[in-house]
Write a protein that holds these residues in place. Structure first.
Motif, PDB file in Angstrom:
ATOM      1  N   ARG A  43       6.580   6.405  -1.724  1.00 29.55           N
ATOM      2  CA  ARG A  43       7.619   5.851  -2.591  1.00 29.55           C
ATOM      3  C   ARG A  43       8.354   4.763  -1.837  1.00 29.55           C
ATOM      4  N   GLU A  44       8.509   3.616  -2.503  1.00 31.89           N
ATOM      5  CA  GLU A  44       9.220   2.494  -1.897  1.00 31.89           C
ATOM      6  C   GLU A  44       9.956   1.710  -2.964  1.00 31.89           C
ATOM      7  N   ILE A  45      10.917   0.908  -2.496  1.00 32.97           N
ATOM      8  CA  ILE A  45      11.592  -0.071  -3.337  1.00 32.97           C
ATOM      9  C   ILE A  45      11.367  -1.428  -2.689  1.00 32.97           C
ATOM     10  N   VAL A  46      10.931  -2.408  -3.495  1.00 29.22           N
ATOM     11  CA  VAL A  46      10.774  -3.783  -3.000  1.00 29.22           C
ATOM     12  C   VAL A  46      11.508  -4.733  -3.945  1.00 29.22           C
ATOM     13  N   ARG A  47      11.894  -5.877  -3.398  1.00 30.52           N
ATOM     14  CA  ARG A  47      12.557  -6.907  -4.196  1.00 30.52           C
ATOM     15  C   ARG A  47      11.600  -7.513  -5.216  1.00 30.52           C
ATOM     16  N   ASP A  48      12.156  -8.165  -6.212  1.00 30.08           N
ATOM     17  CA  ASP A  48      11.377  -8.879  -7.226  1.00 30.08           C
ATOM     18  C   ASP A  48      10.773 -10.133  -6.581  1.00 30.08           C
ATOM     19  N   ASP A  49       9.715  -9.947  -5.834  1.00 30.51           N
ATOM     20  CA  ASP A  49       9.048 -11.031  -5.128  1.00 30.51           C
ATOM     21  C   ASP A  49       7.547 -10.757  -5.203  1.00 30.51           C
ATOM     22  N   VAL A  50       6.797 -11.679  -5.782  1.00 29.76           N
ATOM     23  CA  VAL A  50       5.365 -11.454  -6.014  1.00 29.76           C
ATOM     24  C   VAL A  50       4.649 -11.087  -4.724  1.00 29.76           C
ATOM     25  N   ASP A  51       4.899 -11.815  -3.649  1.00 34.13           N
ATOM     26  CA  ASP A  51       4.177 -11.554  -2.395  1.00 34.13           C
ATOM     27  C   ASP A  51       4.493 -10.173  -1.832  1.00 34.13           C
ATOM     28  N   LEU A  52       5.750  -9.742  -1.923  1.00 36.32           N
ATOM     29  CA  LEU A  52       6.114  -8.402  -1.439  1.00 36.32           C
ATOM     30  C   LEU A  52       5.451  -7.321  -2.284  1.00 36.32           C
ATOM     31  N   ILE A  53       5.446  -7.512  -3.597  1.00 41.75           N
ATOM     32  CA  ILE A  53       4.818  -6.533  -4.486  1.00 41.75           C
ATOM     33  C   ILE A  53       3.318  -6.479  -4.214  1.00 41.75           C
ATOM     34  N   VAL A  54       2.676  -7.644  -4.132  1.00 37.54           N
ATOM     35  CA  VAL A  54       1.231  -7.702  -3.870  1.00 37.54           C
ATOM     36  C   VAL A  54       0.904  -7.044  -2.538  1.00 37.54           C
ATOM     37  N   GLY A  55       1.696  -7.310  -1.514  1.00 36.81           N
ATOM     38  CA  GLY A  55       1.455  -6.703  -0.201  1.00 36.81           C
ATOM     39  C   GLY A  55       1.523  -5.188  -0.248  1.00 36.81           C
ATOM     40  N   THR A  56       2.527  -4.660  -0.930  1.00 33.47           N
ATOM     41  CA  THR A  56       2.655  -3.207  -1.059  1.00 33.47           C
ATOM     42  C   THR A  56       1.483  -2.635  -1.850  1.00 33.47           C
ATOM     43  N   LEU A  57       1.126  -3.293  -2.953  1.00 29.43           N
ATOM     44  CA  LEU A  57       0.003  -2.815  -3.755  1.00 29.43           C
ATOM     45  C   LEU A  57      -1.290  -2.811  -2.945  1.00 29.43           C
ATOM     46  N   HIS A  58      -1.580  -3.884  -2.212  1.00 33.73           N
ATOM     47  CA  HIS A  58      -2.808  -3.915  -1.399  1.00 33.73           C
ATOM     48  C   HIS A  58      -2.819  -2.796  -0.357  1.00 33.73           C
ATOM     49  N   ARG A  59      -1.675  -2.560   0.272  1.00 35.03           N
ATOM     50  CA  ARG A  59      -1.597  -1.497   1.290  1.00 35.03           C
ATOM     51  C   ARG A  59      -1.902  -0.141   0.654  1.00 35.03           C
ATOM     52  N   TRP A  60      -1.349   0.101  -0.517  1.00 29.45           N
ATOM     53  CA  TRP A  60      -1.565   1.378  -1.187  1.00 29.45           C
ATOM     54  C   TRP A  60      -2.960   1.481  -1.793  1.00 29.45           C
ATOM     55  N   ILE A  61      -3.507   0.376  -2.293  1.00 27.88           N
ATOM     56  CA  ILE A  61      -4.874   0.381  -2.817  1.00 27.88           C
ATOM     57  C   ILE A  61      -5.855   0.756  -1.707  1.00 27.88           C
ATOM     58  N   ASP A  62      -5.601   0.273  -0.506  1.00 25.72           N
ATOM     59  CA  ASP A  62      -6.479   0.542   0.636  1.00 25.72           C
ATOM     60  C   ASP A  62      -6.268   1.915   1.256  1.00 25.72           C
ATOM     61  N   ASP A  63      -5.222   2.621   0.872  1.00 25.03           N
ATOM     62  CA  ASP A  63      -4.910   3.944   1.411  1.00 25.03           C
ATOM     63  C   ASP A  63      -5.702   5.002   0.638  1.00 25.03           C
ATOM     64  N   GLU A  64      -6.614   5.663   1.305  1.00 27.19           N
ATOM     65  CA  GLU A  64      -7.453   6.669   0.643  1.00 27.19           C
ATOM     66  C   GLU A  64      -6.673   7.894   0.182  1.00 27.19           C
ATOM     67  N   GLN A  65      -5.420   8.021   0.608  1.00 28.66           N
ATOM     68  CA  GLN A  65      -4.587   9.141   0.189  1.00 28.66           C
ATOM     69  C   GLN A  65      -3.805   8.837  -1.088  1.00 28.66           C
ATOM     70  N   ILE A  66      -4.049   7.659  -1.687  1.00 32.17           N
ATOM     71  CA  ILE A  66      -3.371   7.268  -2.922  1.00 32.17           C
ATOM     72  C   ILE A  66      -4.416   6.988  -3.995  1.00 32.17           C
ATOM     73  N   ASP A  67      -4.317   7.704  -5.114  1.00 27.57           N
ATOM     74  CA  ASP A  67      -5.231   7.528  -6.242  1.00 27.57           C
ATOM     75  C   ASP A  67      -4.672   6.582  -7.292  1.00 27.57           C
ATOM     76  N   CYS A  68      -3.361   6.506  -7.363  1.00 25.01           N
ATOM     77  CA  CYS A  68      -2.705   5.842  -8.488  1.00 25.01           C
ATOM     78  C   CYS A  68      -1.348   5.320  -8.028  1.00 25.01           C
ATOM     79  N   VAL A  69      -0.966   4.153  -8.547  1.00 27.41           N
ATOM     80  CA  VAL A  69       0.354   3.581  -8.289  1.00 27.41           C
ATOM     81  C   VAL A  69       1.042   3.406  -9.632  1.00 27.41           C
ATOM     82  N   ILE A  70       2.292   3.825  -9.706  1.00 27.40           N
ATOM     83  CA  ILE A  70       3.100   3.563 -10.893  1.00 27.40           C
ATOM     84  C   ILE A  70       4.316   2.767 -10.436  1.00 27.40           C
ATOM     85  N   THR A  71       4.486   1.588 -11.027  1.00 24.34           N
ATOM     86  CA  THR A  71       5.646   0.777 -10.708  1.00 24.34           C
ATOM     87  C   THR A  71       6.665   0.909 -11.818  1.00 24.34           C
TER      88      THR A  71
END
Length: 175
Positions: free
Chosen positions: A48-76
């Protein structure tokens, strides 16, 4: 829709991302609502995280979580409106392999029942990327309740019939 009680429930490992320029964890009511609902349904809060309304920050967090095998799903939650700072859908489009247009369509139909034509301002959306589901909900607690209760609770339940997102997880990386 029916839950087949003869099947075994398979918990999904879900990461929750709140997109906001103004909220911290103490003020994140929509994130809290989402976490309570997913854990109450038997799923695992994987991150669980909070990020600012910034495309690059959101994309970075999503890529990190997409690559994490311990995460099946992300809900923003948050950033799906129409103002200049609302950029969550743009971030999701940057990481998406396949969009799931029916999610946003169904969300707006459900939301219409609660808030009428104001739902047209929502750009709720979803995609699948490298085997990970991503669902973007608006930042209000009402929207989180509509999205979870009306769509995600059943689609993330492996016992839901006639079909659900969980049963597709093993095949999401097929080529």
């Amino acid at each position: 829709m029916p839950i087949d009680e003869s099947l075994t429930f398979q918990p999904v490992r879900i990461a929750v991302l709140t997109v906001s320029d103004t909220r911290g964890l103490a003020e994140d009511r929509s994130g809290d609502t989402l976490v309570a609902r997913l854990e109450g349904a038997g799923h695992v809060l994987a991150a669980r995280e909070i990020v600012r309304d910034d495309v690059d920050l959101i994309v970075g967090t999503l890529h990190r979580w997409i690559d994490d095998e311990q995460i099946d799903c992300v809900i923003t939650t948050g950033g799906t409106g129409v103002t200049g700072r609302d950029v969550t859908p743009e971030a999701i489009e940057r990481v998406a392999d396949k969009m799931i247009p029916g999610f946003g369509e169904l969300f707006r139909w459900l939301s219409f029942q609660s808030i009428g034509t104001s739902t047209v301002q929502s750009r709720a959306c979803a995609c699948v990327t490298r085997g990970t589901y991503i669902f973007a909900l608006p930042g209000s607690t009402g929207a989180v309740k509509d999205g979870w209760d009306g769509i995600l609770a059943s689609q993330l339940d492996s016992r839901h019939r006639p079909c659900n997102f969980v049963e597709l997880m093993p095949r999401l990386r097929e080529r």
